[in-house]
Design a protein around this motif. Structure first.
Motif, PDB file in Angstrom:
ATOM      1  N   UNK A   1      29.971  17.696 -24.950  1.00  0.00           N
ATOM      2  CA  UNK A   1      28.820  18.722 -24.951  1.00  0.00           C
ATOM      3  C   UNK A   1      29.376  19.747 -24.116  1.00  0.00           C
ATOM      4  N   UNK A   2      30.456  19.640 -23.501  1.00  0.00           N
ATOM      5  CA  UNK A   2      30.997  20.610 -22.364  1.00  0.00           C
ATOM      6  C   UNK A   2      31.763  21.774 -23.247  1.00  0.00           C
ATOM      7  N   UNK A   3      32.036  21.256 -24.262  1.00  0.00           N
ATOM      8  CA  UNK A   3      32.736  22.281 -25.195  1.00  0.00           C
ATOM      9  C   UNK A   3      31.750  23.384 -25.645  1.00  0.00           C
ATOM     10  N   UNK A   4      30.324  23.363 -25.638  1.00  0.00           N
ATOM     11  CA  UNK A   4      29.720  24.405 -25.937  1.00  0.00           C
ATOM     12  C   UNK A   4      29.548  25.453 -25.081  1.00  0.00           C
ATOM     13  N   UNK A   5      30.177  25.349 -23.868  1.00  0.00           N
ATOM     14  CA  UNK A   5      30.100  26.535 -22.929  1.00  0.00           C
ATOM     15  C   UNK A   5      28.892  27.110 -22.621  1.00  0.00           C
ATOM     16  N   UNK A   6      28.400  28.235 -22.713  1.00  0.00           N
ATOM     17  CA  UNK A   6      27.020  28.785 -22.622  1.00  0.00           C
ATOM     18  C   UNK A   6      26.595  29.406 -23.644  1.00  0.00           C
ATOM     19  N   UNK A   7      26.951  28.863 -25.053  1.00  0.00           N
ATOM     20  CA  UNK A   7      26.493  29.263 -26.182  1.00  0.00           C
ATOM     21  C   UNK A   7      25.638  28.285 -26.751  1.00  0.00           C
ATOM     22  N   UNK A   8      24.088  28.844 -26.892  1.00  0.00           N
ATOM     23  CA  UNK A   8      22.979  28.117 -27.287  1.00  0.00           C
ATOM     24  C   UNK A   8      23.161  27.527 -28.848  1.00  0.00           C
ATOM     25  N   UNK A   9      23.746  27.985 -29.741  1.00  0.00           N
ATOM     26  CA  UNK A   9      24.032  27.579 -30.875  1.00  0.00           C
ATOM     27  C   UNK A   9      24.919  26.135 -30.999  1.00  0.00           C
ATOM     28  N   UNK A  10      26.176  26.458 -30.231  1.00  0.00           N
ATOM     29  CA  UNK A  10      27.071  25.529 -30.184  1.00  0.00           C
ATOM     30  C   UNK A  10      26.556  24.395 -29.605  1.00  0.00           C
ATOM     31  N   UNK A  11      25.638  24.517 -28.400  1.00  0.00           N
ATOM     32  CA  UNK A  11      25.052  23.477 -27.695  1.00  0.00           C
ATOM     33  C   UNK A  11      24.068  22.637 -28.518  1.00  0.00           C
ATOM     34  N   UNK A  12      23.339  23.515 -29.318  1.00  0.00           N
ATOM     35  CA  UNK A  12      22.487  22.958 -30.250  1.00  0.00           C
ATOM     36  C   UNK A  12      22.856  21.797 -31.255  1.00  0.00           C
ATOM     37  N   UNK A  13      24.307  22.381 -31.903  1.00  0.00           N
ATOM     38  CA  UNK A  13      24.647  21.647 -32.832  1.00  0.00           C
ATOM     39  C   UNK A  13      25.609  20.431 -32.315  1.00  0.00           C
TER      40      UNK A  13
ATOM     41  N   UNK B   1      19.209  13.528 -19.340  1.00  0.00           N
ATOM     42  CA  UNK B   1      19.543  14.169 -18.207  1.00  0.00           C
ATOM     43  C   UNK B   1      20.800  15.263 -18.233  1.00  0.00           C
ATOM     44  N   UNK B   2      21.613  14.895 -19.299  1.00  0.00           N
ATOM     45  CA  UNK B   2      22.798  15.569 -19.551  1.00  0.00           C
ATOM     46  C   UNK B   2      22.406  16.989 -20.297  1.00  0.00           C
ATOM     47  N   UNK B   3      21.637  16.694 -21.089  1.00  0.00           N
ATOM     48  CA  UNK B   3      21.165  17.934 -22.024  1.00  0.00           C
ATOM     49  C   UNK B   3      20.231  18.803 -21.076  1.00  0.00           C
ATOM     50  N   UNK B   4      19.450  18.317 -20.509  1.00  0.00           N
ATOM     51  CA  UNK B   4      18.778  19.139 -19.357  1.00  0.00           C
ATOM     52  C   UNK B   4      19.402  20.070 -18.435  1.00  0.00           C
ATOM     53  N   UNK B   5      20.553  19.211 -17.869  1.00  0.00           N
ATOM     54  CA  UNK B   5      21.312  20.121 -17.109  1.00  0.00           C
ATOM     55  C   UNK B   5      22.168  21.173 -17.872  1.00  0.00           C
ATOM     56  N   UNK B   6      22.852  20.899 -19.023  1.00  0.00           N
ATOM     57  CA  UNK B   6      23.185  21.784 -19.684  1.00  0.00           C
ATOM     58  C   UNK B   6      22.703  23.018 -20.412  1.00  0.00           C
TER      59      UNK B   6
ATOM     60  N   UNK C   1      22.233  19.155 -10.353  1.00  0.00           N
ATOM     61  CA  UNK C   1      22.684  18.875 -11.698  1.00  0.00           C
ATOM     62  C   UNK C   1      23.992  18.241 -11.583  1.00  0.00           C
ATOM     63  N   UNK C   2      24.699  18.565 -10.303  1.00  0.00           N
ATOM     64  CA  UNK C   2      26.116  17.555 -10.391  1.00  0.00           C
ATOM     65  C   UNK C   2      25.793  16.073 -10.310  1.00  0.00           C
ATOM     66  N   UNK C   3      24.902  15.769  -9.915  1.00  0.00           N
ATOM     67  CA  UNK C   3      24.451  14.240  -9.819  1.00  0.00           C
ATOM     68  C   UNK C   3      24.003  13.976 -11.516  1.00  0.00           C
ATOM     69  N   UNK C   4      23.205  14.792 -12.030  1.00  0.00           N
ATOM     70  CA  UNK C   4      22.873  14.492 -13.506  1.00  0.00           C
ATOM     71  C   UNK C   4      24.105  14.404 -14.477  1.00  0.00           C
ATOM     72  N   UNK C   5      25.377  15.001 -14.140  1.00  0.00           N
ATOM     73  CA  UNK C   5      26.402  15.299 -14.872  1.00  0.00           C
ATOM     74  C   UNK C   5      27.315  14.060 -14.403  1.00  0.00           C
TER      75      UNK C   5
END
Length: 624
Positions: free
Chosen positions: A84-96, A120-125, A419-423
């Motif tokens: 999931x970290x590969x998405x960076x800040x791109x919403x569409x990449x994160x969604x896919x 928790x991972x998705x909420x933080x990202x 967030x650092x704890x969630x991740x």
């Protein structure tokens, strides 16, 4: 019509009624069905209890343990976080990526566990990408069901495989579902990206308030801690001095909660230190102690006036300004002690218990400060509130104790924490062992080295013996016993339907009404009936009921049963129009602050479109 058939239909109607009513646990309803079938003489005791020796039940139990080992070692969290970290800040990449990762993991372990892991991972990202997590959480829950990639993806897959083998047909391979799963997951990604916009429409103001993470200040504000939190100092002649919290019985007498005790040391002009400690039953009070008290103003005033205490201005600092490294939120100060949100899962032992009966403070050394239920907050008289599945609890305690809550994966999901704890990825040296066990189990299933049920049993035993759990009790806690007993109790009903001819009667009714329009129409009728019923009762129970009906219907029109049985498993699993249809749907409801209508707006179109496409795709994949 035979009297036994009428009894069967009566038992089915009663079971459906109690499943829909929801006041009695589904496993208790299923076991009641089993008992009625034996007491009425329709089944022998051996037939009634055959569900407990059924290979599917044994596989379900073993797969829960295998999935639990993958969660406990942090393997799944490590893999999903890195992808999931590969998405960076791109919403569409994160969604896919959210859809692909959730669907991929859900193809091998339980969908409820997958969503609990991802939440928790998705909420933080989402917060990191400066976007509303509402757009991702519901699609994520749906993706866990859309990923029908393998035989072990979901119990209905195992049920139709068992039905085929029992009917004398060749069983399904481990990846028989893979083409179908790719299609459903792709449809989900394509359809949910535009549909998910409905979840964030007209939320401009809220979107503008999104921060890089859900801060302590935001949590304190949401639960109105500043309005209900007071600081009280113990005066010289107070009866509290040298008394324990247990002896004083403050909560029951005054309906307030003592959360923290601050004690000032080294009282000289130049140096003051403040010790913070959680208030527990054995905590004793000293003169000048400062107590953090949660409750309404009238109750706090009564406590102060009757016990020689003093109400302190909430803006006054204990000690000196630089006495502690602290962050302030809602009148509270956080360093070692903090707050976080916890979402209760349907398998939690806290469900239907009052807060005061939960022993949460004694067991986990944290306090429950408030409850978020759907769109509302319960902030007063918390101790008498019954906790329900999907409730969000605001808990307060030491950060180390809050972090330990993450170990109870079958009970709840910790979502509202820094967030650092969630991740945080558990750096457990057992993760490679869990990975090897999982790979070996899959290979043995793919190449039929040993029977599927034996492969899962060996994998479960290896997870325990090789230390992927802290102890054997942790392995047993990873099993969803409600689902296990649900299937074991409902399986005899399928036997009874075949034994009495009830499934044949239903199949004949479907065939007589639709066969004149061709086999596709019969398949459509089975798909539609399964899809409607699974909106009200569990997908496992629905699959148990309709698998024999689908088999009988196919045989009645001289067609191959594979497409019809796949229609049952797809229809039973693709239920998105209700938050209560599946545990993953319910799990994200509070975290995403969804309303029932949100599931109708997004889930119903998805369910209908997937259903229509599947009715035409299934005959192509599995010809009649």
């Amino acid at each position: 019509m035979d009297i036994n058939v009428l009894i069967i239909f009566g038992i089915i109607l009663l079971a459906v009624f109690f499943f829909v009513w929801g006041k009695i646990r589904s496993d208790i309803v299923a076991l009641s069905v089993l008992v009625l079938l034996v007491l009425t003489g329709i089944l022998t005791p051996e037939e009634g209890l055959s569900g407990f020796s059924n290979s599917v039940v044994v596989m379900i139990v073993c797969l829960f343990i295998v999935g639990g080992g993958i969660f406990q070692t942090g393997l799944a969290k490590m893999i999903s976080t890195k992808i999931l970290a590969l998405a960076g800040g791109n919403q569409y990449k994160l969604f896919i990526l959210v859809m692909l990762v959730t669907g991929g993991i859900g193809g091998f372990i339980s969908n409820t566990g997958t969503v609990a892991l991802m939440l928790p991972i998705v909420m933080s990202l989402a917060a990191e990408a400066n976007t509303d997590s509402r757009r991702f959480l519901m699609p994520m829950a749906f993706a866990s069901s859309l990923g029908l990639l393998t035989l072990i993806s979901t119990p209905p897959n195992l049920i139709i495989n068992d039905t085929l083998i029992s009917g004398g047909f060749e069983g399904l391979s481990f990846f028989s579902f893979f083409p179908l799963g790719l299609i459903t997951l792709t449809l989900g990604i394509v359809l949910l990206w535009p549909l998910s916009k409905l979840l964030v429409a007209n939320r401009g103001k809220e979107k503008s308030d999104i921060k890089k993470n859900k801060s302590l200040k935001q949590l304190a504000s949401e639960y109105q801690l500043a309005d209900n939190l007071y600081r009280i100092q113990i005066e010289k002649n107070s009866p509290f001095i040298n008394q324990s919290l247990q002896e004083l019985n403050i909560t029951r007498t005054y309906n307030v909660s003592i959360l923290e005790i601050r004690r000032i040391h080294s009282r000289n002009r130049f140096h003051k230190t403040v010790d913070m400690s959680m208030a527990g039953p054995l905590s004793t009070f000293k003169e000048n102690d400062i107590l953090y008290v949660l409750g309404n103003f009238d109750d706090v005033t009564a406590l102060v006036s009757e016990n020689g205490l003093k109400l302190i201005d909430t803006h006054k600092t204990e000690g000196v300004d630089n006495a502690l490294s602290i962050s302030r939120a809602g009148g509270m100060e956080f360093s070692e002690i903090g707050i976080a949100e916890v979402v209760l899962m349907s398998t939690s032992k806290l469900i239907n218990k009052r807060v005061k009966e939960s022993n949460f403070r004694q067991l986990y050394n944290v306090n429950i400060l408030g409850v978020q239920r759907k769109d509302g907050y319960i902030l007063q008289d918390i101790k008498n509130e019954k906790m329900l599945s999907g409730d969000v609890l605001l808990v307060q305690g030491k950060w180390s104790d809050i972090e330990k809550l993450n170990q109870e994966t079958s009970e709840w999901v910790v979502v509202g924490q820094p967030m650092e704890n969630a991740l945080k990825i558990p750096l457990d040296h057992k993760a490679p062992i869990a990975a090897v066990i999982m790979i070996l189990m899959i290979l043995s299933m793919v190449f039929n080295i040993v029977p599927t049920v034996i492969a899962t049993m060996v994998a479960a035993l290896l997870m325990i013996v090789l230390g992927c759990f802290r102890n054997v009790e942790s392995a047993y806690k990873s099993i969803n016993w409600e689902s296990t007993f649900l299937f074991a109790g409902m399986f005899p009903l399928a036997i009874a339907m075949e034994k009495t001819g009830a499934s044949g009667l239903i199949a004949d009714a479907i065939v007589n009404g639709l066969s004149q329009f061709g086999p596709v129409s019969v398949l459509a009728g089975i798909y539609l009936a399964t899809s409607i019923l699974t909106m009200f009762i569990s997908n496992t129970a629905t699959a148990v009921l309709f698998a024999p009906i689908a088999l009988q219907s196919a045989l009645a029109i001289d067609a191959s049963p594979y497409a019809f049985l796949f229609a049952v498993t797809v229809a039973a699993s693709m239920c998105f129009a209700s938050p209560f249809a599946t545990p993953p749907n319910a799990l994200v409801m509070s975290a995403g602050r969804y309303k029932f209508v949100d599931y109708i707006k997004v889930g119903l179109p998805l369910q209908c479109i997937v259903g229509i496409i599947m009715i035409f795709i299934l005959p192509l994949l599995f010809p009649f």
